[in-house]
Design a protein around this motif. Structure first.
Motif, mmCIF file in Angstrom:
data_model
loop_
_atom_site.group_PDB
_atom_site.id
_atom_site.type_symbol
_atom_site.label_atom_id
_atom_site.label_comp_id
_atom_site.label_asym_id
_atom_site.label_seq_id
_atom_site.Cartn_x
_atom_site.Cartn_y
_atom_site.Cartn_z
ATOM 1 N N GLY A 49 0.810 -1.208 0.000
ATOM 2 C CA GLY A 49 0.000 0.000 0.000
ATOM 3 C C GLY A 49 0.845 1.261 0.000
ATOM 4 N N PRO A 50 0.196 2.422 -0.078
ATOM 5 C CA PRO A 50 0.906 3.693 -0.091
ATOM 6 C C PRO A 50 1.514 4.013 1.276
ATOM 7 N N ASP A 51 2.440 4.959 1.287
ATOM 8 C CA ASP A 51 3.011 5.396 2.564
ATOM 9 C C ASP A 51 1.938 6.033 3.447
ATOM 10 N N ALA A 52 1.002 6.742 2.828
ATOM 11 C CA ALA A 52 -0.040 7.414 3.599
ATOM 12 C C ALA A 52 -1.319 7.506 2.791
ATOM 13 N N MET A 53 -2.463 7.463 3.503
ATOM 14 C CA MET A 53 -3.735 7.789 2.886
ATOM 15 C C MET A 53 -4.291 9.016 3.594
ATOM 16 N N LEU A 54 -4.673 10.039 2.825
ATOM 17 C CA LEU A 54 -5.204 11.270 3.399
ATOM 18 C C LEU A 54 -6.723 11.199 3.450
ATOM 19 N N THR A 55 -7.281 11.414 4.627
ATOM 20 C CA THR A 55 -8.734 11.450 4.767
ATOM 21 C C THR A 55 -9.242 12.858 4.438
ATOM 22 N N VAL A 56 -10.494 12.916 4.013
ATOM 23 C CA VAL A 56 -11.144 14.207 3.752
ATOM 24 C C VAL A 56 -12.264 14.352 4.775
ATOM 25 N N VAL A 57 -12.057 15.231 5.764
ATOM 26 C CA VAL A 57 -12.984 15.351 6.883
ATOM 27 C C VAL A 57 -14.149 16.283 6.550
ATOM 28 N N ASP A 58 -13.890 17.339 5.783
ATOM 29 C CA ASP A 58 -14.957 18.279 5.439
ATOM 30 C C ASP A 58 -14.699 18.835 4.048
ATOM 31 N N ALA A 59 -15.778 19.265 3.401
ATOM 32 C CA ALA A 59 -15.687 19.764 2.036
ATOM 33 C C ALA A 59 -14.795 20.994 1.936
ATOM 34 N N LEU B 32 -15.539 9.358 8.721
ATOM 35 C CA LEU B 32 -14.134 9.137 8.989
ATOM 36 C C LEU B 32 -13.830 7.666 9.284
ATOM 37 N N GLY B 33 -14.710 6.989 10.022
ATOM 38 C CA GLY B 33 -14.478 5.589 10.347
ATOM 39 C C GLY B 33 -14.345 4.722 9.111
ATOM 40 N N ARG B 34 -15.204 4.974 8.125
ATOM 41 C CA ARG B 34 -15.137 4.193 6.885
ATOM 42 C C ARG B 34 -13.835 4.485 6.134
ATOM 43 N N GLN B 35 -13.397 5.739 6.170
ATOM 44 C CA GLN B 35 -12.158 6.100 5.501
ATOM 45 C C GLN B 35 -10.962 5.397 6.157
ATOM 46 N N LEU B 36 -10.974 5.317 7.485
ATOM 47 C CA LEU B 36 -9.879 4.654 8.188
ATOM 48 C C LEU B 36 -9.857 3.153 7.895
ATOM 49 N N ARG B 37 -11.042 2.548 7.811
ATOM 50 C CA ARG B 37 -11.107 1.125 7.452
ATOM 51 C C ARG B 37 -10.569 0.910 6.037
ATOM 52 N N HIS B 38 -10.855 1.867 5.141
ATOM 53 C CA HIS B 38 -10.352 1.767 3.770
ATOM 54 C C HIS B 38 -8.823 1.856 3.757
ATOM 55 N N ALA B 39 -8.266 2.737 4.584
ATOM 56 C CA ALA B 39 -6.809 2.860 4.658
ATOM 57 C C ALA B 39 -6.179 1.544 5.084
ATOM 58 N N GLU B 40 -6.814 0.860 6.034
ATOM 59 C CA GLU B 40 -6.306 -0.433 6.477
ATOM 60 C C GLU B 40 -6.411 -1.475 5.371
#
Length: 402
Positions: free
Chosen positions: A340-350, A379-387
């Motif tokens: 996977g990538p070194d980092a995944m950036l979450t998008v918290v707000d538009a 955010l929880g779904r985004q973190l699960r996607h990063a994993e």
């Protein structure tokens, strides 16, 4: 409306991200090793003119060429004029016949690409698969054959494979074998096709096929009795050296053994019945075998007449092919985890989306692999996607973090 079958065609495969990444790493490893040996990259079309391919692969191989029917106004004829490439060696010979004067000689090339064969699919047998080829064109020296063996050995070691060995023979050894057992030259090719199946069908199977192919029973009985001895290779060597061509072939094999013994990690073994099925081989031939593989995991040899058969000047050539498909199967799933990538950036707000995209660019320019989550989700779904994608870290950058 009838349901559409969404399975890939028989004998082909889909590679999902984890396996695709694993294959890419393996191909990159092989490319780096071959480049370190001086083999330059070359690319050829996925299909060739039918006349270029047919007649190059022997009686068995020619049947497996995937033909492409004529198109347009000629479609109804049912005739073929093109074919998907069966291997990467004949296309290389065509390139040399066409562009030989523009290439530095000797020309060392590598190519990793898909090939197609109209074979019956089975375990470990595909209609579409990837070949990793290395060839030297323009040198008749045994140094070129030795360099092929060393490069193949290095590539397999770099992939992490252990326990393999290299079987070595020469076409003149085989011609000497045929002559030593009183088999007429007109039956040489058909005899070698049968003998090449010894590991698969055993002595009795070879004898049965030789009789069916018209070889005299006296020759078949004599050959079968030697093949059945406790140490048939030594006995065959003694019979083969009674012929002039056999002695010439044995000298080629012994010269190669002298050149590379001590420089290879794998054992190199003389195998007097190793024939290789392709009819274009003219000199030394080899196969790499592994106790857990059903077939060879690499193979090749010298083919000095192939370029000239395509209308070009006669040019000596030698090379090999690494069966990365079988090697990857032998290595198992140890390297199959998603890279996977070194980092995944979450998008918290538009409001912060542009800021997140800009941060991603800054990190990439600093040398990191960065994935930005590109859908609307909590955010929880985004973190699960990063994993799930195997990201090393997930970065949260909302209003407070900004």
């Amino acid at each position: 409306m009838a349901a559409i079958d969404v399975n890939p065609p028989a004998g082909t495969r889909d590679f999902l991200p984890a396996e695709a990444a694993r294959r890419a790493r393996a191909f990159s490893t092989v490319r780096d090793v071959l480049a370190a040996h001086g083999f330059a990259p070359l690319e050829t079309p996925a299909f060739e003119r039918l006349e270029v391919l047919t007649g190059r692969y022997g009686e068995e191989g020619d049947k497996l060429v995937f033909k492409i029917l004529r198109r347009g106004e000629h479609e109804a004829s049912g005739e073929a004029d093109l074919a998907l490439r069966y291997d990467l060696t004949v296309p290389l010979a065509r390139v040399v016949a066409r562009h030989g004067t523009a290439l530095p000689m000797p020309f060392k090339r590598q190519q990793i690409a898909s090939v197609w064969r109209a074979d019956r699919p089975g375990r470990g047998r595909f209609r579409e698969f990837t070949q990793c080829d290395l060839d030297t064109v323009g040198s008749a020296s045994p140094l070129a054959d030795a360099e092929t063996l060393l490069a193949v050995d290095d590539a397999l070691v770099a992939l992490g494979l252990e326990g393999f060995r290299v079987l070595l023979n020469a076409r003149d050894v085989l011609r000497g074998l045929v002559e030593a057992f009183g088999i007429p030259p007109v039956l040489e090719e058909t005899t070698l096709v049968a003998v090449d199946k010894l590991a698969k069908v055993g002595v009795d199977g070879v004898a049965k096929e030789l009789l069916e192919r018209g070889v005299a029973s006296s020759s078949v009985v004599a050959l079968a009795s030697v093949l059945a001895e406790p140490e048939p290779d030594a006995a065959l060597r003694e019979r083969i050296r009674t012929t002039e061509r056999g002695r010439s072939g044995l000298a080629e094999v012994d010269r190669l053994l002298d050149l590379v013994t001590g420089s290879m990690s794998a054992p190199l073994v003389f195998a007097p019945v190793l024939a290789r099925g392709l009819s274009y081989y003219t000199g030394p031939v080899f196969e790499v075998v592994h106790p857990d593989a059903s077939g060879s995991i690499a193979a090749g040899g010298r083919y000095d007449g192939l370029v000239g058969s395509l209308g070009g000047t006669a040019v000596p050539a030698t090379g090999g092919s690494i069966g990365t498909e079988r090697v990857l199967a032998l290595l198992g799933e140890a390297d199959a985890a998603t890279a996977g990538p070194d980092a995944m950036l979450t998008v918290v707000d538009a409001e912060g989306a542009a800021d997140v995209l800009a941060l991603g660019q800054r990190l990439r320019r600093a040398g990191l692999a960065v994935d930005v989550y590109v859908d609307d989700a909590r955010l929880g779904r985004q973190l699960r996607h990063a994993e799930r994608i195997g990201a090393t870290v997930a970065l949260v950058r909302g209003e407070r973090e900004r």
